[in-house]
Structures are given as structure tokens and as C-alpha cells.
Enzyme design. Sequence first.
Site, PDB file in Angstrom:
ATOM      1  N   ASP A  56       0.441  48.146  47.616  1.00 38.13           N
ATOM      2  CA  ASP A  56      -0.059  49.264  46.804  1.00 38.13           C
ATOM      3  C   ASP A  56      -1.176  50.020  47.498  1.00 38.13           C
ATOM      4  O   ASP A  56      -1.259  51.243  47.436  1.00 38.13           O
ATOM      5  CB  ASP A  56      -0.554  48.751  45.441  1.00 38.13           C
ATOM      6  CG  ASP A  56       0.596  48.216  44.588  1.00 38.13           C
ATOM      7  OD1 ASP A  56       1.762  48.517  44.900  1.00 38.13           O
ATOM      8  OD2 ASP A  56       0.309  47.473  43.623  1.00 38.13           O
TER       9      ASP A  56
ATOM     10  N   LYS B 261      33.524  42.601  42.563  1.00 38.49           N
ATOM     11  CA  LYS B 261      33.636  43.992  42.146  1.00 38.49           C
ATOM     12  C   LYS B 261      32.516  44.265  41.151  1.00 38.49           C
ATOM     13  O   LYS B 261      32.541  43.809  40.021  1.00 38.49           O
ATOM     14  CB  LYS B 261      34.986  44.259  41.504  1.00 38.49           C
ATOM     15  CG  LYS B 261      35.177  45.712  41.122  1.00 38.49           C
ATOM     16  CD  LYS B 261      36.615  45.993  40.741  1.00 38.49           C
ATOM     17  CE  LYS B 261      36.838  47.464  40.472  1.00 38.49           C
ATOM     18  NZ  LYS B 261      36.117  47.903  39.261  1.00 38.49           N
TER      19      LYS B 261
ATOM     20  N   GLU C 205      -1.611  44.552  48.515  1.00 39.15           N
ATOM     21  CA  GLU C 205      -1.736  45.135  49.850  1.00 39.15           C
ATOM     22  C   GLU C 205      -0.744  46.298  50.012  1.00 39.15           C
ATOM     23  O   GLU C 205      -1.081  47.357  50.530  1.00 39.15           O
ATOM     24  CB  GLU C 205      -1.486  44.042  50.911  1.00 39.15           C
ATOM     25  CG  GLU C 205      -1.434  44.519  52.344  1.00 39.15           C
ATOM     26  CD  GLU C 205      -2.781  45.004  52.885  1.00 39.15           C
ATOM     27  OE1 GLU C 205      -3.768  45.018  52.122  1.00 39.15           O
ATOM     28  OE2 GLU C 205      -2.810  45.384  54.071  1.00 39.15           O
TER      29      GLU C 205
ATOM     30  N   SER D 292      39.935  55.253  44.395  1.00 43.91           N
ATOM     31  CA  SER D 292      39.846  54.203  43.384  1.00 43.91           C
ATOM     32  C   SER D 292      40.651  53.016  43.914  1.00 43.91           C
ATOM     33  O   SER D 292      41.222  53.079  44.997  1.00 43.91           O
ATOM     34  CB  SER D 292      40.395  54.705  42.056  1.00 43.91           C
ATOM     35  OG  SER D 292      41.675  55.263  42.257  1.00 43.91           O
ATOM     36  N   LEU D 293      40.685  51.941  43.160  1.00 41.20           N
ATOM     37  CA  LEU D 293      41.407  50.750  43.582  1.00 41.20           C
ATOM     38  C   LEU D 293      42.510  50.443  42.597  1.00 41.20           C
ATOM     39  O   LEU D 293      42.336  50.616  41.394  1.00 41.20           O
ATOM     40  CB  LEU D 293      40.457  49.538  43.630  1.00 41.20           C
ATOM     41  CG  LEU D 293      39.350  49.549  44.673  1.00 41.20           C
ATOM     42  CD1 LEU D 293      38.385  48.407  44.418  1.00 41.20           C
ATOM     43  CD2 LEU D 293      39.934  49.459  46.076  1.00 41.20           C
TER      44      LEU D 293
ATOM     45  N   LYS E 159      40.257  43.231  50.617  1.00 38.95           N
ATOM     46  CA  LYS E 159      40.660  44.293  51.547  1.00 38.95           C
ATOM     47  C   LYS E 159      41.226  43.690  52.822  1.00 38.95           C
ATOM     48  O   LYS E 159      40.627  42.737  53.361  1.00 38.95           O
ATOM     49  CB  LYS E 159      39.451  45.167  51.919  1.00 38.95           C
ATOM     50  CG  LYS E 159      38.920  45.976  50.767  1.00 38.95           C
ATOM     51  CD  LYS E 159      37.708  46.807  51.143  1.00 38.95           C
ATOM     52  CE  LYS E 159      37.276  47.614  49.927  1.00 38.95           C
ATOM     53  NZ  LYS E 159      36.019  48.332  50.147  1.00 38.95           N
TER      54      LYS E 159
ATOM     55  N   ARG F 109      30.633  59.731  42.514  1.00 37.98           N
ATOM     56  CA  ARG F 109      32.042  59.831  42.864  1.00 37.98           C
ATOM     57  C   ARG F 109      32.687  61.031  42.169  1.00 37.98           C
ATOM     58  O   ARG F 109      33.525  61.714  42.759  1.00 37.98           O
ATOM     59  CB  ARG F 109      32.753  58.538  42.454  1.00 37.98           C
ATOM     60  CG  ARG F 109      34.222  58.548  42.685  1.00 37.98           C
ATOM     61  CD  ARG F 109      34.842  57.202  42.340  1.00 37.98           C
ATOM     62  NE  ARG F 109      36.251  57.213  42.617  1.00 37.98           N
ATOM     63  CZ  ARG F 109      37.180  57.716  41.815  1.00 37.98           C
ATOM     64  NH1 ARG F 109      36.835  58.265  40.672  1.00 37.98           N
ATOM     65  NH2 ARG F 109      38.457  57.684  42.149  1.00 37.98           N
TER      66      ARG F 109
HETATM   67  O1  JCF Z   1      32.258  46.876  43.661  1.00 36.35           O
HETATM   68  C1  JCF Z   1      32.999  47.791  43.440  1.00 36.35           C
HETATM   69  N1  JCF Z   1      33.033  48.305  42.216  1.00 36.35           N
HETATM   70  C2  JCF Z   1      33.878  48.352  44.507  1.00 36.35           C
HETATM   71  C3  JCF Z   1      34.566  49.547  44.314  1.00 36.35           C
HETATM   72  C4  JCF Z   1      33.976  47.649  45.713  1.00 36.35           C
HETATM   73  C5  JCF Z   1      34.784  48.144  46.715  1.00 36.35           C
HETATM   74  O2  JCF Z   1      34.886  47.478  47.852  1.00 36.35           O
HETATM   75  C6  JCF Z   1      35.502  49.361  46.565  1.00 36.35           C
HETATM   76  C7  JCF Z   1      35.384  50.071  45.337  1.00 36.35           C
HETATM   77  C8  JCF Z   1      36.086  51.266  45.201  1.00 36.35           C
HETATM   78  C9  JCF Z   1      36.873  51.722  46.244  1.00 36.35           C
HETATM   79  N2  JCF Z   1      36.284  49.850  47.567  1.00 36.35           N
HETATM   80  C10 JCF Z   1      36.944  50.994  47.418  1.00 36.35           C
HETATM   81  C11 JCF Z   1      37.769  51.465  48.530  1.00 36.35           C
END
Ligand code: JCF
Length: 404
Positions: A38, A117, A36, A83-84, A292, A138
Site C-alpha cells: 500500500d 470448464k 508495504e 463456443s464448445l 482439447k 465474447r
Molecule cells: O472454462 C471455460 N468456460 C472454457 C470455455 C474453457 C475453454 O477451454 C474454452 C471455452 C470456450 C471455447 N475453449 C474454447 C475454444
Amino acid sequence: MAEPSLRERLNALREQLHSYSYHYYVLNESTIPDAEYDRLFRELQEIEAAHPEWQSADSPSQRVGAEPLAAFSQVRHETPMLSLDNVFSEAELLDFDQRIKTRLKDSAELSYACEPKLDGIAVSLLYVDGVLVRGATRGDGRVGEDITQNVKTIASIPLKLRGTGWPEELEVRGEIYMPRAGFARINDAARSSDGKIFVNPRNAAAGSLRQLDSRITATRPLEMSCYGIALGDGEAWFYSHSEGLATLRDWGFLVSPELRVVDSIQGCVAYYQDLLARRDGLAYDIDGIVFKVDSLALQEHLGFVSRAPRWAIAHKFPAQEEITQLRDVEFQVGRTVIVGLYNASTTVYKINRQKERVAGRGLRRAWRESGQFRVVAAEVGRGRNWLQVNQERSPISMSNHYWR
Ligand code: JCF
């Protein structure tokens, strides 16, 4: 007059198709049979083909990709993509929490938002008046590449925001990744058609997004999970990170179903243990957990150090690959062979008579390994004598090798 009603039919089809794919790809609910869907999709395409003047940037028909680009253009991120910082142990995680409490001059326990992550590609999406107008990688955090046509093909990314209350300009950030099942599927297909075989899901996602021909990207099973909002208006309209993510869900974005808010760093420790134990059962690869500080007021107070926020940390899982000595290499000498090593993350390389790798990336060659290790990937030759093995160091089962 026929025209207004055809126009209305077009609008209704677009709404219906947006709604069905939202339910299917974001909520994981199937609301109508594929056949449907499609049929409706073809009807939409027929109307648009007859009336090119009605084409629109947020039509579901955009999901199939567009004419190839000559090159990607550059995009400057108004708000840099951060970055983290990483930690690798519970002790370091507790230090992170302590540093924050010291900086805030308050020893009260903090609420943290916790999420897996994802091991994918960080991407920014820009919406103007509720319509997706730009997708960008990014890059170095300040300048990335414009991959708008490619992101439009990803079904879990809304082309048009749902719900109400979104700002005129909204920038959403997240990770594009390829779920393990989709990765296995495209590699299986590549094996039977002599196509390109990817080393791991992250590589497959990166390669799929790097396509100048978005019609190819459209065939790849990619998803995007969103984890942040870069405020378009320059003004916060939430009090917490988790509230922002819940709102992104209302607007049609996929946000990790594993997202939780805990009320202390001890909650983070428990969350880490829980996901580490469930890691292999997840539908996608993750390489750690992101924590976070949930309060946006506290985030603002804490600010940044160089390119990473002080209010977030990635607690990395133990590496699944290690480096060791390669003891024995034996090449299959056929015209063209595919050598595979059975493993949860099977690596398959195709080599030619000169024993050069002709599929996959990098200067790598295929081999057979007679040692004690389960092989994940290897690089041999020209001064290299190492290979990567799975951390469990389980023996390779030679019978599992896949020769053709
Ligand atoms: O899942 C991730 N790779 C991921 C990257 C998750 C996050 O909450 C992130 C991040 C990179 C930067 N948060 C930031 C601020």
C-alpha cells in the site's frame, strides 16, 4: 537534476508493484506485507499525480478504475470467439474421440489437454508490444463489447507481459469468474449495507463486468483464467495447446492449475471422474470439463463445424438445479425484508411491502417453502408456479432461514 531520478523511481515502483501483484494474484505467493504494498502504491500515485505527463496505460495505478463511460463500444473479433459442443455422458465422450480418429483415418490414441470448464464470462485480451490495449466480451462471438477499463482492474490480468518472446500482437482468451469466497464476501457486505445481492457467482461476475464505472469493478473479487491464444501474427509458434498455455504462464497469465495432458480418451474419463469428485472443494464454480486435442497440427486438420471446433468438447456435469412444482408460498409482510434460504449457494432476495423483489434480477419474489426441497431459486406469480431445487432434494431447514 532531480527529474531523471524521480522518473527512475517511478519506473522502479511500477516494476516492483507489477511483480508483487503477479506473485500474489497469479502464483498465490505473498512476497511483501500488504502495508508495504500500500505504501509503494501510494508513492506511485503521488508521483503520477504530480506528473500527469508520465501516466501510462500499463501502470499498476490503472487497477483502481477510471472515469465512468457513457456506453460500451463494440469490438469486432478478428478471429471469432468459438463456443464448445457439449456431451453429457461417457458414451458420448467416447463417440467424440471415435469421430476424430475416423476423420484423421488413424486409430492411434490421441493426447488431450484437460481443464475445468469455468462458469464465468468469456473474454478476449489484446496485447500490442506487450501492453494490454483492449479487453472485450465474447458477445455473439463476432462482435462483443469493449470492457478494457474493467479488465484492467483485475489483478490476475497482466497490464504488461512478463518474460520474453511474445509476438508484437497477441490475443489471449479466457474466462473471468468470481471465486466462491469472494462471492460470499460481497453478498455478506451487500446484506449489511442494503446493497445489490447476486444470485450466484456467475451473475456476480457478469454484473461486475457490465459496470460502466470501472471503479466499481475494481472493488469486485474477479479473476481470469486463460485457455487459449488467438494468434495475432497469424502464425503458430507452438506445437501443442498445452505448450501455448505453459507459455502464457511465463508471460504472466493465470492458467488453470488443474490443467493436465492425458494420452488417451481413457485419461479424459479418469480426469472427469476425479474433478467431479472434487467439484465441491474447488474455490470456484465449474459446470464440466473441457477436453482439447493437444496437437495444434491435428487441431488444424480437424477444423470447425459452424461455430465450434471439432477438436474440443465440453463434458458437462449433471445439473445441480432442477425444476419442480411449487407447493406453498408464504410472504413475509414487513416494510422491507430480506428473505434468505440457507444453502451452499444461498439465494437471498429482498422484497418490499408489495411483495415485489427490489434487489436481484428478474421477475422474482421471495417466499417460504414448506415442501421437501432445498431451494436454490424460485420464480413465483403471474402464471409461474415453479421453483428450482437442488438435485439432492434435501429438506429445507426452516431454522436456517434468514429474516430481517
Ligand atoms: O472454462 C471455460 N468456460 C472454457 C470455455 C474453457 C475453454 O477451454 C474454452 C471455452 C470456450 C471455447 N475453449 C474454447 C475454444
